[in-house]
Design an enzyme around this catalytic site. Structure first.
Site, PDB file in Angstrom:
ATOM      1  N   TYR A   1     -39.365  13.774  45.022  1.00  0.00           N
ATOM      2  CA  TYR A   1     -39.697  12.617  46.168  1.00  0.00           C
ATOM      3  C   TYR A   1     -38.033  12.140  46.233  1.00  0.00           C
ATOM      4  O   TYR A   1     -37.582  11.997  47.761  1.00  0.00           O
ATOM      5  CB  TYR A   1     -40.267  11.438  45.437  1.00  0.00           C
ATOM      6  CG  TYR A   1     -40.172  10.300  46.060  1.00  0.00           C
ATOM      7  CD1 TYR A   1     -40.600   9.673  47.183  1.00  0.00           C
ATOM      8  CD2 TYR A   1     -39.276   9.353  45.357  1.00  0.00           C
ATOM      9  CE1 TYR A   1     -40.424   8.691  47.920  1.00  0.00           C
ATOM     10  CE2 TYR A   1     -39.007   7.938  45.985  1.00  0.00           C
ATOM     11  CZ  TYR A   1     -39.656   7.895  47.293  1.00  0.00           C
ATOM     12  OH  TYR A   1     -39.423   6.375  47.724  1.00  0.00           O
TER      13      TYR A   1
ATOM     14  N   LYS B   1     -36.167  12.367  50.137  1.00  0.00           N
ATOM     15  CA  LYS B   1     -35.338  10.994  50.718  1.00  0.00           C
ATOM     16  C   LYS B   1     -34.047  11.245  50.795  1.00  0.00           C
ATOM     17  O   LYS B   1     -33.487  10.705  52.099  1.00  0.00           O
ATOM     18  CB  LYS B   1     -35.856   9.821  49.770  1.00  0.00           C
ATOM     19  CG  LYS B   1     -37.247   9.603  49.337  1.00  0.00           C
ATOM     20  CD  LYS B   1     -37.773   9.221  50.584  1.00  0.00           C
ATOM     21  CE  LYS B   1     -37.255   7.794  51.575  1.00  0.00           C
ATOM     22  NZ  LYS B   1     -38.261   7.644  52.428  1.00  0.00           N
TER      23      LYS B   1
HETATM   24  N1  LIG Z   1     -42.555   1.634  47.218  1.00  0.00           N
HETATM   25  C1  LIG Z   1     -41.201   1.258  46.466  1.00  0.00           C
HETATM   26  O1  LIG Z   1     -40.973   0.804  45.667  1.00  0.00           O
HETATM   27  C2  LIG Z   1     -40.208   1.983  47.381  1.00  0.00           C
HETATM   28  C3  LIG Z   1     -38.842   1.878  46.876  1.00  0.00           C
HETATM   29  C4  LIG Z   1     -37.800   2.310  47.713  1.00  0.00           C
HETATM   30  C5  LIG Z   1     -37.982   2.717  48.985  1.00  0.00           C
HETATM   31  N2  LIG Z   1     -39.363   2.945  49.083  1.00  0.00           N
HETATM   32  C6  LIG Z   1     -39.401   3.357  50.640  1.00  0.00           C
HETATM   33  O2  LIG Z   1     -40.138   2.761  51.516  1.00  0.00           O
HETATM   34  C7  LIG Z   1     -41.154   3.336  52.410  1.00  0.00           C
HETATM   35  C8  LIG Z   1     -42.531   2.822  51.946  1.00  0.00           C
HETATM   36  O3  LIG Z   1     -42.867   2.905  50.891  1.00  0.00           O
HETATM   37  P1  LIG Z   1     -44.205   2.916  50.377  1.00  0.00           P
HETATM   38  O4  LIG Z   1     -44.365   2.763  48.920  1.00  0.00           O
HETATM   39  O5  LIG Z   1     -44.775   1.506  51.071  1.00  0.00           O
HETATM   40  O6  LIG Z   1     -44.997   3.960  50.664  1.00  0.00           O
HETATM   41  P2  LIG Z   1     -46.533   4.289  51.289  1.00  0.00           P
HETATM   42  O7  LIG Z   1     -47.318   3.385  50.801  1.00  0.00           O
HETATM   43  O8  LIG Z   1     -46.797   5.654  51.253  1.00  0.00           O
HETATM   44  O9  LIG Z   1     -46.536   4.046  52.721  1.00  0.00           O
HETATM   45  C9  LIG Z   1     -45.823   4.718  53.886  1.00  0.00           C
HETATM   46  C10 LIG Z   1     -46.336   4.313  55.094  1.00  0.00           C
HETATM   47  O10 LIG Z   1     -45.669   5.128  56.137  1.00  0.00           O
HETATM   48  C11 LIG Z   1     -46.667   5.774  56.954  1.00  0.00           C
HETATM   49  N3  LIG Z   1     -46.543   7.402  57.170  1.00  0.00           N
HETATM   50  C12 LIG Z   1     -46.449   8.340  56.276  1.00  0.00           C
HETATM   51  N4  LIG Z   1     -46.288   9.517  57.007  1.00  0.00           N
HETATM   52  C13 LIG Z   1     -46.114   9.162  58.010  1.00  0.00           C
HETATM   53  C14 LIG Z   1     -46.023   9.679  59.604  1.00  0.00           C
HETATM   54  N5  LIG Z   1     -45.810  11.183  59.445  1.00  0.00           N
HETATM   55  N6  LIG Z   1     -45.919   9.110  60.640  1.00  0.00           N
HETATM   56  C15 LIG Z   1     -46.268   7.724  60.506  1.00  0.00           C
HETATM   57  N7  LIG Z   1     -46.472   6.920  59.397  1.00  0.00           N
HETATM   58  C16 LIG Z   1     -46.468   7.581  58.407  1.00  0.00           C
HETATM   59  C17 LIG Z   1     -48.107   5.810  56.185  1.00  0.00           C
HETATM   60  O11 LIG Z   1     -48.932   5.590  56.999  1.00  0.00           O
HETATM   61  P3  LIG Z   1     -50.416   5.672  56.584  1.00  0.00           P
HETATM   62  O12 LIG Z   1     -50.989   4.605  55.742  1.00  0.00           O
HETATM   63  O13 LIG Z   1     -51.520   5.574  57.993  1.00  0.00           O
HETATM   64  O14 LIG Z   1     -50.759   7.027  56.021  1.00  0.00           O
HETATM   65  C18 LIG Z   1     -47.912   4.325  55.346  1.00  0.00           C
HETATM   66  O15 LIG Z   1     -48.274   3.061  56.110  1.00  0.00           O
HETATM   67  C19 LIG Z   1     -40.831   4.768  52.033  1.00  0.00           C
HETATM   68  O16 LIG Z   1     -39.863   5.280  53.130  1.00  0.00           O
HETATM   69  C20 LIG Z   1     -40.413   4.802  50.625  1.00  0.00           C
HETATM   70  O17 LIG Z   1     -39.587   6.041  50.097  1.00  0.00           O
HETATM   71  C21 LIG Z   1     -40.205   2.602  48.599  1.00  0.00           C
END
Ligand SMILES: NC(=O)c1ccc[n+]([C@@H]2O[C@H](COP(=O)([O-])OP(=O)(O)OC[C@H]3O[C@@H](n4cnc5c(N)ncnc54)[C@H](OP(=O)(O)O)[C@@H]3O)[C@@H](O)[C@H]2O)c1
Length: 205
Positions: free
Chosen positions: A46, A50
């Site tokens: 992951y 990233k």
């Molecule tokens: N969660 C954390 O604590 C955390 C911490 C630091 C950084 N981040 C970053 O923040 C972002 C969101 O994290 P998250 O935990 O909320 O992830 P998540 O729940 O997996 O959400 C990802 C979102 O991106 C959309 N998506 C994925 N692939 C796509 C594509 N090819 N085209 C268009 N949309 C797409 C998904 O849409 P669908 O729902 O329609 O599949 C979903 O809404 C990520 O980039 C992650 O690396 C997260």
């Protein structure tokens, strides 16, 4: 890469949301967190992908902005994890009355509403390059869990435990705290303290 280049050609700004997991987290907590200038050392697929995304955005997205966040929670939850950590653990604590939580992994739990406002502000200032945007302060997952259970009046014991690496689970950094010397130098306002944001999140659900 063509899609990234096309964005810039159309006058759109690429914002790549990245993660504190790009660091290995081996720095002692007392020594503080990782700044934008520190060398990443990803320890999971992951984190590696990233980091590759960061490089691609900066290499091909003219004026692209890369923002590293940490420990996100918000009203819409994480689609891939089935809701956010606060809600999942609160439900589990209500059901079982007892949780175990790692006390040796530190982070900056960040309310997505605050991060979103920070992102919009950074774009409005036409910020480019890499910045860290996380809640101020830091805590362990154990401290975070105790805080949101207490704020909701959920009576449950939370046993502090050490991190163990189960087969197939991603290797998470123990010190996941980010400093933000570049964001500060650019004049981006700091996000508020994680406890204040957590209180507002719980009151606004
Ligand atoms: N969660 C954390 O604590 C955390 C911490 C630091 C950084 N981040 C970053 O923040 C972002 C969101 O994290 P998250 O935990 O909320 O992830 P998540 O729940 O997996 O959400 C990802 C979102 O991106 C959309 N998506 C994925 N692939 C796509 C594509 N090819 N085209 C268009 N949309 C797409 C998904 O849409 P669908 O729902 O329609 O599949 C979903 O809404 C990520 O980039 C992650 O690396 C997260």
């Amino acid at each position: 890469m063509r899609a990234v280049r096309d964005l810039a050609r159309r006058g759109a700004k690429l914002v790549h949301l990245s993660t504190n997991y790009v660091f290995d987290g081996t720095r002692p907590r007392a020594d503080g967190g990782y700044g934008e200038d520190d060398a990443p050392a990803p320890r999971s697929i992951y984190a590696l992908t990233k980091l590759a995304g960061e490089h691609a955005a900066l290499a091909y997205g003219d004026g692209a902005l890369v923002v590293r966040g940490s420990g996100l929670y918000g009203h819409f939850g994480s689609a891939s994890k089935g809701g956010n950590f606060v809600e999942r653990m609160s439900a589990r604590a209500r059901e079982s009355g007892a949780l175990k939580m790692v006390a040796d992994q530190v982070l900056q739990p960040t309310f997505t509403r605050d991060l979103a406002a920070g992102l919009v502000d950074a774009v409005a200032r036409d910020t480019s390059g890499l910045v860290h945007l996380t809640a101020s302060g830091s805590c362990s997952w154990h401290e975070f869990t105790v805080a949101f259970l207490e704020l909701q009046g959920i009576d449950a014991t939370v046993e502090p435990v050490a991190t163990t690496l189960a087969h197939g689970q991603p290797d998470r950094p123990l010190n996941g705290v980010l400093q933000r010397p570049r964001a500060d130098a650019l004049g981006l306002p700091p996000l508020r303290d994680w406890r204040a944001a957590l209180g507002e999140y719980l009151n606004s659900r």
